[in-house]
Design a protein around this motif. Structure first.
Motif, PDB file in Angstrom:
ATOM      1  N   GLY A 185      -4.804  46.931   9.304  1.00 22.10           N
ATOM      2  CA  GLY A 185      -5.611  45.717   9.473  1.00 22.10           C
ATOM      3  C   GLY A 185      -5.818  45.008   8.151  1.00 22.10           C
ATOM      4  O   GLY A 185      -5.764  43.776   8.065  1.00 22.10           O
ATOM      5  N   LYS A 186      -5.987  45.808   7.081  1.00 17.89           N
ATOM      6  CA  LYS A 186      -6.242  45.216   5.761  1.00 17.89           C
ATOM      7  C   LYS A 186      -5.031  44.431   5.264  1.00 17.89           C
ATOM      8  O   LYS A 186      -5.151  43.310   4.754  1.00 17.89           O
ATOM      9  CB  LYS A 186      -6.572  46.345   4.770  1.00 17.89           C
ATOM     10  N   LEU A 187      -3.875  45.039   5.457  1.00 20.15           N
ATOM     11  CA  LEU A 187      -2.646  44.366   5.001  1.00 20.15           C
ATOM     12  C   LEU A 187      -2.400  43.093   5.820  1.00 20.15           C
ATOM     13  O   LEU A 187      -2.003  42.054   5.284  1.00 20.15           O
ATOM     14  CB  LEU A 187      -1.442  45.314   5.096  1.00 20.15           C
ATOM     15  N   ARG A 188      -2.640  43.174   7.111  1.00 17.92           N
ATOM     16  CA  ARG A 188      -2.428  41.982   7.951  1.00 17.92           C
ATOM     17  C   ARG A 188      -3.319  40.825   7.471  1.00 17.92           C
ATOM     18  O   ARG A 188      -2.874  39.689   7.362  1.00 17.92           O
ATOM     19  CB  ARG A 188      -2.738  42.299   9.420  1.00 17.92           C
ATOM     20  N   GLU A 189      -4.583  41.175   7.149  1.00 15.60           N
ATOM     21  CA  GLU A 189      -5.499  40.125   6.655  1.00 15.60           C
ATOM     22  C   GLU A 189      -5.011  39.553   5.337  1.00 15.60           C
ATOM     23  O   GLU A 189      -5.023  38.347   5.111  1.00 15.60           O
ATOM     24  CB  GLU A 189      -6.890  40.724   6.432  1.00 15.60           C
ATOM     25  N   ARG A 190      -4.569  40.438   4.467  1.00 16.51           N
ATOM     26  CA  ARG A 190      -4.085  40.000   3.157  1.00 16.51           C
ATOM     27  C   ARG A 190      -2.888  39.057   3.325  1.00 16.51           C
ATOM     28  O   ARG A 190      -2.801  38.005   2.682  1.00 16.51           O
ATOM     29  CB  ARG A 190      -3.686  41.260   2.375  1.00 16.51           C
ATOM     30  N   LEU A 191      -1.983  39.466   4.208  1.00 16.32           N
ATOM     31  CA  LEU A 191      -0.800  38.627   4.432  1.00 16.32           C
ATOM     32  C   LEU A 191      -1.210  37.251   4.945  1.00 16.32           C
ATOM     33  O   LEU A 191      -0.647  36.236   4.540  1.00 16.32           O
ATOM     34  CB  LEU A 191       0.157  39.303   5.425  1.00 16.32           C
ATOM     35  N   GLN A 192      -2.195  37.252   5.830  1.00 12.33           N
ATOM     36  CA  GLN A 192      -2.626  35.956   6.365  1.00 12.33           C
ATOM     37  C   GLN A 192      -3.145  35.018   5.279  1.00 12.33           C
ATOM     38  O   GLN A 192      -2.994  33.811   5.392  1.00 12.33           O
ATOM     39  CB  GLN A 192      -3.723  36.162   7.414  1.00 12.33           C
ATOM     40  N   THR A 193      -3.740  35.578   4.240  1.00 15.76           N
ATOM     41  CA  THR A 193      -4.275  34.696   3.207  1.00 15.76           C
ATOM     42  C   THR A 193      -3.207  34.216   2.218  1.00 15.76           C
ATOM     43  O   THR A 193      -3.319  33.121   1.683  1.00 15.76           O
ATOM     44  CB  THR A 193      -5.442  35.341   2.411  1.00 15.76           C
ATOM     45  N   VAL A 194      -2.167  35.039   1.993  1.00 16.52           N
ATOM     46  CA  VAL A 194      -1.197  34.626   0.965  1.00 16.52           C
ATOM     47  C   VAL A 194       0.135  34.121   1.513  1.00 16.52           C
ATOM     48  O   VAL A 194       0.925  33.513   0.791  1.00 16.52           O
ATOM     49  CB  VAL A 194      -0.894  35.774  -0.038  1.00 16.52           C
ATOM     50  N   ALA A 195       0.412  34.419   2.766  1.00 15.37           N
ATOM     51  CA  ALA A 195       1.757  34.099   3.275  1.00 15.37           C
ATOM     52  C   ALA A 195       1.701  33.570   4.691  1.00 15.37           C
ATOM     53  O   ALA A 195       0.644  33.555   5.331  1.00 15.37           O
ATOM     54  CB  ALA A 195       2.630  35.348   3.230  1.00 15.37           C
ATOM     55  N   GLU A 196       2.844  33.125   5.143  1.00 16.81           N
ATOM     56  CA  GLU A 196       2.964  32.676   6.535  1.00 16.81           C
ATOM     57  C   GLU A 196       4.415  32.807   6.970  1.00 16.81           C
ATOM     58  O   GLU A 196       5.312  33.004   6.149  1.00 16.81           O
ATOM     59  CB  GLU A 196       2.492  31.230   6.664  1.00 16.81           C
ATOM     60  N   ILE A 197       4.607  32.700   8.274  1.00 17.93           N
ATOM     61  CA  ILE A 197       5.958  32.677   8.812  1.00 17.93           C
ATOM     62  C   ILE A 197       6.043  31.366   9.560  1.00 17.93           C
ATOM     63  O   ILE A 197       5.486  31.208  10.632  1.00 17.93           O
ATOM     64  CB  ILE A 197       6.196  33.885   9.741  1.00 17.93           C
TER      65      ILE A 197
END
Ligand code: SAH
Length: 377
Positions: free
Chosen positions: A61-73
Motif C-alpha cells: 500500500g505504501k509503495l502504491r501511494e508513493r507511486l501515485q504521487t511521483v508517477a503516472e501511467i
C-alpha cells in the motif's frame, strides 16, 4: 462496453508507460526500491493493461501511494475512432501540445497488424505521401509510441472487436522512425520484452525511407525486421520521389542494407515500392530493381499508390503491376502486392495526416506543398 476514452491528465509526473525494463529499473532504484519491481510494473502496465497503481495488488500500500504521487501511467487520448468496411480500424490520438497522430489496425485471418506512428508529421517530403503535406511537428516520445500499442491492444480485446489480438507491429504510420531512434528504441524493447508484449523479432518491422546511420545503428542491436522504401531503382528518379535520396544515394543505401543483412544472419530485407502510374512502373525499371537487389537477401512488396485529395499521381494499373511483378519474380525475387486496406477511412499507406482536415482543406495543403516543391526543384 467500449474501452474507455481516457481523459487528459496534467503533465507533471513521470509517465511510466514509455520506460523499458532498464528504464523502470533505474526509476525504482532512484526511489530506493528493488529492481524486481520493474518486472511487476511491466506486467501490470503492458500485459494486464492497468493504468491505476491502486489496482496493482502485489505492491505494498505504501509503495502504491508513493507511486501515485511521483508517477503516472498516461495513455494517449483518443479523439476519433473509424472502422472501415473491411474491418481496418483507425484511431486519431491526441498528443501533448495539441497535435494528433494516427494508428491503424489491419485484421487478417491469421494475424492482426498494428501500424504505428513515430513522429507528428514528417520531414522527408516524399512527393507521393500525404503525411508530408502537413510538414514536421515533432518527435513522439517513447510513451507516445508505445501508448499506441497499449491503447490498441486493450481496445481490441473488447467484445465489440471480437477480442482481436495484435500479432505484428509495423512502424509504417506517420514519420520516419530512424530519425527518432532515442524514443523508438525503448518502444522496441517493450515490444520484444516477454514481460510486456513479447513479440518475436520478425513480427516487429521498422520501415525507413533510407536513413543510413539509423540502419547501421539498428544492425548493431537486437534483431528486427527491416523494410526499406525503395520506389525507384536509379538516383535520378528516386531523388524526385524520396528527396532523402540526395543525402543517402542508392549505392550507399544498398551498402548499408548489405551490412544489415550481414549482421543479422542474412535475414532478408523487405523493399517497398509504391506503384505510381507512368512514373515508376515501367518494365525497364523492374529490370533496374532486379539489378539493384542482385545478391541481397530480400523481398519486394509492391504497393499500389493510394491517392489523396490534390495529388497529381494515380495508382498503376493492375496490368502494369502484374508485368512488373513478372519481371522481378522471373529473376527470383519474392514479390508480393500489398492489398489496399481501409482506404474508405483514409487509413491506407501514405494517407495518414493526423489532422481533422476536410477534403477541400487537404487539397489546398497538397497544392501549396506542390507549389513549394516546384520552387525548390
Ligand atoms: N517513413 C517510413 C515509414 C512511413 S510510410 C518510410 O518511408 O518507410 C510507409 C510506406 O508507405 C512507405 O514505403 C511509404 O513510401 C509508403 N507510402 C507513402 N505514401 C504512399 C501512398 N500515397 N501510397 C502508397 N504507399 C505510400
Amino acid at each position: 462496453m467500449p474501452f474507455p476514452i481516457v481523459p487528459e491528465a496534467p503533465d507533471l509526473k513521470s509517465n511510466l508507460l514509455g520506460l523499458d525494463r532498464a528504464g523502470l529499473e533505474a526509476f525504482f532504484s532512484a526511489l530506493g526500491e528493488k529492481p524486481y519491481r520493474a518486472r511487476q510494473l511491466l506486467q501490470w502496465i503492458h500485459q494486464r493493461g492497468v493504468s491505476d497503481f491502486a489496482r496493482m495488488t502485489d505492491l505494498s500500500g505504501k509503495l502504491r501511494e508513493r507511486l501515485q504521487t511521483v508517477a503516472e501511467i498516461r495513455p494517449p487520448r483518443v479523439i476519433r475512432e473509424q472502422i472501415s468496411s473491411d474491418g481496418t480500424v483507425k484511431w486519431l490520438l491526441s498528443e501533448r501540445g495539441g497535435s494528433a497522430i494516427e494508428t491503424v489496425f489491419i485484421p487478417e485471418e491469421n494475424r492482426g497488424t498494428l501500424c504505428i506512428s513515430s513522429q507528428v508529421g514528417c520531414m522527408l517530403n516524399c512527393t507521393f505521401c500525404s503525411t508530408a503535406t502537413q510538414g514536421f511537428k515533432r518527435n513522439l516520445d517513447a510513451s507516445e509510441i508505445i501508448g499506441q500499442v497499449w491503447y490498441a491492444v486493450n481496445a481490441l480485446a473488447d467484445e465489440r472487436f471480437g477480442q482481436r489480438r495484435v500479432t505484428n507491429v509495423v512502424f509504417m504510420g506517420m514519420g520516419e522512425p530512424l530519425l527518432n531512434l532515442s524514443a523508438v528504441k525503448p518502444a522496441l524493447g517493450l515490444l520484444r520484452d516477454d514481460l510486456a508484449y513479447g513479440l518475436a523479432s520478425r513480427r516487429v518491422t521498422i520501415s525507413t525511407a533510407g536513413v543510413i546511420p539509423g540502419i547501421d545503428d539498428l544492425a548493431e542491436g537486437e534483431e528486427f525486421a527491416l523494410a526499406v522504401s525503395l520506389h525507384a531503382p536509379d538516383d535520378e528518379l528516386r531523388s524526385r520521389l524520396v528527396p532523402l535520396n540526395r543525402k543517402y544515394p542508392l549505392a550507399d543505401l544498398m551498402a548499408a542494407c548489405k551490412r544489415f543483412t550481414g549482421r543479422h544472419h542474412r535475414r532478408s530485407i523487405t523493399f517497398e515500392y509504391t506503384m505510381i502510374d507512368g512514373v515508376n512502373d515501367e518494365r525497364r525499371l523492374a529490370r533496374g530493381v532486379v539489378r539493384l537487389l542482385n545478391g541481397l537477401p530480400c523481398k519486394l512488396n509492391l504497393i499500389p499508390f493510394n491517392p489523396f485529395p490534390g495529388t497529381p499521381f494515380r495508382p498503376s494499373s493492375d496490368e502494369a503491376i502484374y508485368e512488373f511483378q513478372k519481371v522481378t519474380r522471373a529473376a527470383g525475387i519474392i514479390t508480393t502486392v500489398r492489398k489496399t486496406r481501409g482506404d474508405d477511412i483514409d487509413a491506407a499507406c501514405g494517407q495518414l495526416v493526423g489532422k481533422l482536415l476536410s477534403p477541400s482543406e487537404r487539397r489546398r495543403v497538397v497544392q501549396e506543398q506542390l507549389a513549394r516543391q516546384a520552387v525548390n526543384a
